[in-house]
Design a protein around this motif. Structure first.
Motif, PDB file in Angstrom:
ATOM      1  N   VAL A  92       0.857  -1.187   0.000  1.00 17.88           N
ATOM      2  CA  VAL A  92       0.000   0.000   0.000  1.00 17.88           C
ATOM      3  C   VAL A  92       0.890   1.233   0.000  1.00 17.88           C
ATOM      4  CG1 VAL A  92      -1.778   1.293   1.231  1.00 17.88           C
ATOM      5  CG2 VAL A  92      -1.814  -1.202   1.264  1.00 17.88           C
ATOM      6  N   THR A  93       0.774   2.053  -1.025  1.00 11.62           N
ATOM      7  CA  THR A  93       1.536   3.299  -1.106  1.00 11.62           C
ATOM      8  C   THR A  93       0.559   4.458  -1.239  1.00 11.62           C
ATOM      9  OG1 THR A  93       1.775   3.179  -3.522  1.00 11.62           O
ATOM     10  CG2 THR A  93       3.507   2.154  -2.179  1.00 11.62           C
ATOM     11  N   LEU A  94       0.839   5.517  -0.505  1.00  7.56           N
ATOM     12  CA  LEU A  94      -0.097   6.635  -0.410  1.00  7.56           C
ATOM     13  C   LEU A  94       0.500   7.926  -0.960  1.00  7.56           C
ATOM     14  CD1 LEU A  94      -1.366   5.970   3.226  1.00  7.56           C
ATOM     15  CD2 LEU A  94      -2.244   5.031   1.080  1.00  7.56           C
ATOM     16  N   ASP A  95      -0.365   8.750  -1.545  1.00  9.76           N
ATOM     17  CA  ASP A  95       0.014  10.060  -2.072  1.00  9.76           C
ATOM     18  C   ASP A  95      -0.912  11.111  -1.476  1.00  9.76           C
ATOM     19  OD1 ASP A  95       1.741   8.701  -3.897  1.00  9.76           O
ATOM     20  OD2 ASP A  95       0.062   8.464  -5.292  1.00  9.76           O
ATOM     21  N   ALA A  96      -0.375  12.303  -1.200  1.00 12.82           N
ATOM     22  CA  ALA A  96      -1.217  13.371  -0.659  1.00 12.82           C
ATOM     23  C   ALA A  96      -0.584  14.725  -0.913  1.00 12.82           C
ATOM     24  CB  ALA A  96      -1.432  13.181   0.844  1.00 12.82           C
ATOM     25  N   SER A  97      -1.441  15.746  -1.004  1.00 11.19           N
ATOM     26  CA  SER A  97      -0.959  17.122  -1.128  1.00 11.19           C
ATOM     27  C   SER A  97      -1.891  18.056  -0.374  1.00 11.19           C
ATOM     28  CB  SER A  97      -0.863  17.551  -2.601  1.00 11.19           C
ATOM     29  OG  SER A  97      -2.145  17.561  -3.206  1.00 11.19           O
ATOM     30  N   ILE A  98      -1.346  19.211  -0.004  1.00  7.78           N
ATOM     31  CA  ILE A  98      -2.115  20.224   0.719  1.00  7.78           C
ATOM     32  C   ILE A  98      -1.619  21.599   0.288  1.00  7.78           C
ATOM     33  CG2 ILE A  98      -0.543  20.304   2.721  1.00  7.78           C
ATOM     34  CD1 ILE A  98      -3.130  20.392   4.482  1.00  7.78           C
ATOM     35  N   MET A  99      -2.511  22.596   0.273  1.00 12.64           N
ATOM     36  CA  MET A  99      -2.132  23.929  -0.187  1.00 12.64           C
ATOM     37  C   MET A  99      -2.952  24.968   0.547  1.00 12.64           C
ATOM     38  SD  MET A  99      -1.761  25.161  -4.155  1.00 12.64           S
ATOM     39  CE  MET A  99      -0.817  26.626  -4.595  1.00 12.64           C
ATOM     40  N   CYS A 214      -5.751  16.820  -0.856  1.00  7.33           N
ATOM     41  CA  CYS A 214      -6.059  15.705  -1.743  1.00  7.33           C
ATOM     42  C   CYS A 214      -5.242  14.499  -1.286  1.00  7.33           C
ATOM     43  CB  CYS A 214      -5.699  16.073  -3.181  1.00  7.33           C
ATOM     44  SG  CYS A 214      -6.283  14.911  -4.422  1.00  7.33           S
ATOM     45  N   THR A 215      -5.881  13.342  -1.119  1.00  3.22           N
ATOM     46  CA  THR A 215      -5.165  12.177  -0.615  1.00  3.22           C
ATOM     47  C   THR A 215      -5.750  10.890  -1.185  1.00  3.22           C
ATOM     48  OG1 THR A 215      -4.475  11.015   1.416  1.00  3.22           O
ATOM     49  CG2 THR A 215      -6.576  12.182   1.492  1.00  3.22           C
ATOM     50  N   THR A 216      -4.900   9.890  -1.428  1.00  3.33           N
ATOM     51  CA  THR A 216      -5.345   8.674  -2.098  1.00  3.33           C
ATOM     52  C   THR A 216      -4.351   7.537  -1.913  1.00  3.33           C
ATOM     53  OG1 THR A 216      -6.070   7.794  -4.244  1.00  3.33           O
ATOM     54  CG2 THR A 216      -4.172   9.245  -4.263  1.00  3.33           C
ATOM     55  N   ILE A 233       0.965  19.339  -7.304  1.00  7.25           N
ATOM     56  CA  ILE A 233       0.348  20.658  -7.235  1.00  7.25           C
ATOM     57  C   ILE A 233       0.116  21.186  -8.655  1.00  7.25           C
ATOM     58  CG2 ILE A 233       0.615  23.033  -6.435  1.00  7.25           C
ATOM     59  CD1 ILE A 233       0.192  20.974  -4.198  1.00  7.25           C
ATOM     60  N   GLY A 234      -1.107  21.595  -8.925  1.00  8.96           N
ATOM     61  CA  GLY A 234      -1.479  22.046 -10.264  1.00  8.96           C
ATOM     62  C   GLY A 234      -2.202  20.983 -11.054  1.00  8.96           C
ATOM     63  N   ALA A 235      -2.015  19.720 -10.668  1.00  6.02           N
ATOM     64  CA  ALA A 235      -2.720  18.626 -11.324  1.00  6.02           C
ATOM     65  C   ALA A 235      -3.893  18.188 -10.455  1.00  6.02           C
ATOM     66  CB  ALA A 235      -1.767  17.471 -11.598  1.00  6.02           C
ATOM     67  N   GLY A 236      -3.588  17.495  -9.342  1.00  4.45           N
ATOM     68  CA  GLY A 236      -4.649  17.023  -8.470  1.00  4.45           C
ATOM     69  C   GLY A 236      -5.235  18.076  -7.559  1.00  4.45           C
ATOM     70  N   LEU A 237      -4.510  19.175  -7.370  1.00  2.64           N
ATOM     71  CA  LEU A 237      -4.960  20.218  -6.438  1.00  2.64           C
ATOM     72  C   LEU A 237      -4.309  21.547  -6.800  1.00  2.64           C
ATOM     73  CD1 LEU A 237      -6.383  20.937  -3.672  1.00  2.64           C
ATOM     74  CD2 LEU A 237      -4.171  20.474  -2.605  1.00  2.64           C
ATOM     75  N   TYR A 238      -5.097  22.624  -6.686  1.00  2.00           N
ATOM     76  CA  TYR A 238      -4.529  23.960  -6.858  1.00  2.00           C
ATOM     77  C   TYR A 238      -5.426  24.982  -6.177  1.00  2.00           C
ATOM     78  CZ  TYR A 238      -1.808  27.758  -8.750  1.00  2.00           C
ATOM     79  OH  TYR A 238      -0.996  28.868  -8.865  1.00  2.00           O
ATOM     80  N   ILE A 239      -4.782  25.939  -5.493  1.00  2.00           N
ATOM     81  CA  ILE A 239      -5.479  27.009  -4.792  1.00  2.00           C
ATOM     82  C   ILE A 239      -4.901  28.352  -5.202  1.00  2.00           C
ATOM     83  CG2 ILE A 239      -5.968  28.059  -2.539  1.00  2.00           C
ATOM     84  CD1 ILE A 239      -7.426  25.439  -2.877  1.00  2.00           C
TER      85      ILE A 239
END
Length: 338
Positions: A92-99, A214-216, A233-239
């Motif tokens: 199980v590998t996880l990816d996440a971003s926050i802005m 964004c997390t998955t 950043i810019g793909a899955g999430l952008y603020i």
């Protein structure tokens, strides 16, 4: 000479400026805040947690982190965090971003053995000069910050993976999961290995500031090391605090190729309402595909600076959850191309 024509033009311009100013005042006074929106039906529970922060005049950044952690910890959700379906090697590998509203951002990619990658991503943003940490480096950083290793592969996900291994023929090509999909009997395929159900969350707080998370666990049974759009950043999430925010769900490769969330926000900057901006981003993906998009799903979700929201997807079935002062458990079916 200051003639009559110039006088009329100047007077008209002044009147237009006054009218525009009044319109701006009216618009700003009707801002729907605070508000939080997130992808899919499981966003309702995540929004409820985020609302605890927002309703107490807390920061949007805290709200989105706390909100998506609900999905990360939900063992029944096999597309995010703990209990997520593994890659083809059973990991199980996880990816996440926050802005945040200032443009600060952080992300972790292919992180193993840590239940809440979103919190690690936030610390990457706040405690390092970097935006992204990946793999072993991300794990090392998390452990240094006090996170504990945990086995994220639940018995249910392990059982589904072992069942998939019996018949799966994996070739290292893009979107192989879709090629393996048995349309004649999809119910026989174990583990819903074709899910792409990221949770993306956008919030506007009482102070008028935006943030997103964004997390998955990514595409099930993917190649080990595969990273989708969620932590990009810019793909899955952008603020952009002047305009709004956007997030995505679906096949991440297509979102990355089109810098999808950034595109949605820039379209809103040009005057597109959130739903129309999401639709345009989807149509650009469809336009660029040389083969059919009938089996491809990508969806975008957007929130504007004034609290207006909208979504659009390639396929039917994309839903999102909304929580504001009027209603805390609203689920909306996003519009779609097909």
């Amino acid at each position: 000479m200051y003639n009559r024509r110039k006088f009329i033009q100047t007077t008209a311009l002044s009147a237009a400026i006054v009218t525009l100013s009044k319109a701006c005042i009216s618009k700003s006074s009707s801002i729907n805040k605070p508000i939080v929106i997130s992808t899919w039906d499981f966003g309702v529970a995540a929004n409820a947690e985020a609302w605890k922060t927002l309703s107490n005049k807390g920061k949007a950044l805290d709200a989105v982190e706390n909100g998506v952690k609900v999905a990360e910890a939900d063992v029944k959700n096999q597309s995010v965090g703990y209990g997520g379906l593994p890659d083809r090697d059973g990991i199980v590998t996880l990816d996440a971003s926050i802005m945040d509203h200032l443009g600060n951002c952080g992300a972790v990619l292919a992180l193993e053995q840590i239940k809440h990658p979103i919190s690690v991503a936030r610390l990457v943003m706040e405690q390092t000069p970097h935006v992204m940490l990946a793999g072993d480096g991300a794990l090392q950083f998390a452990l240094e910050q006090g996170f504990k290793k945990e086995n994220l592969l639940t018995e249910k996900s392990k059982k589904d993976w072992l069942e998939w291994l019996k018949t799966a023929k994996y070739n290292p090509v893009s979107n192989i999961e879709n090629k393996l999909y048995d349309k004649a009997a999809p119910e026989r395929l174990p583990g819903n290995q074709f899910n792409h159900d990221t949770i993306g969350m956008l919030a506007l707080d009482a102070q008028g500031n935006l943030a997103g998370a964004c997390t998955t666990s990514g595409m099930a049974y993917k190649l080990h090391g595969r990273v989708g759009d969620s932590p990009i950043i810019g793909a899955g999430l952008y603020i952009d605090n002047e305009v709004g925010g956007a997030t995505s769900t679906g096949v991440g490769e297509e979102v990355v190729r089109n810098v999808g969330s950034f595109l949605v926000v820039e379209l809103m900057r040009q005057g597109y309402p959130p739903e129309e901006a999401c639709k345009e981003a989807v149509m650009r993906i469809i336009k660029k595909k040389t083969n059919s998009t009938k089996d491809l799903q990508v969806g975008f979700l957007a929130l504007s600076k004034n609290g207006e929201y909208g979504a659009y997807a390639i396929q039917k079935g994309f839903t999102f959850a909304v929580c504001d002062s009027q209603k805390q458990d609203l689920i909306i079916k996003g519009k779609s191309h097909y």
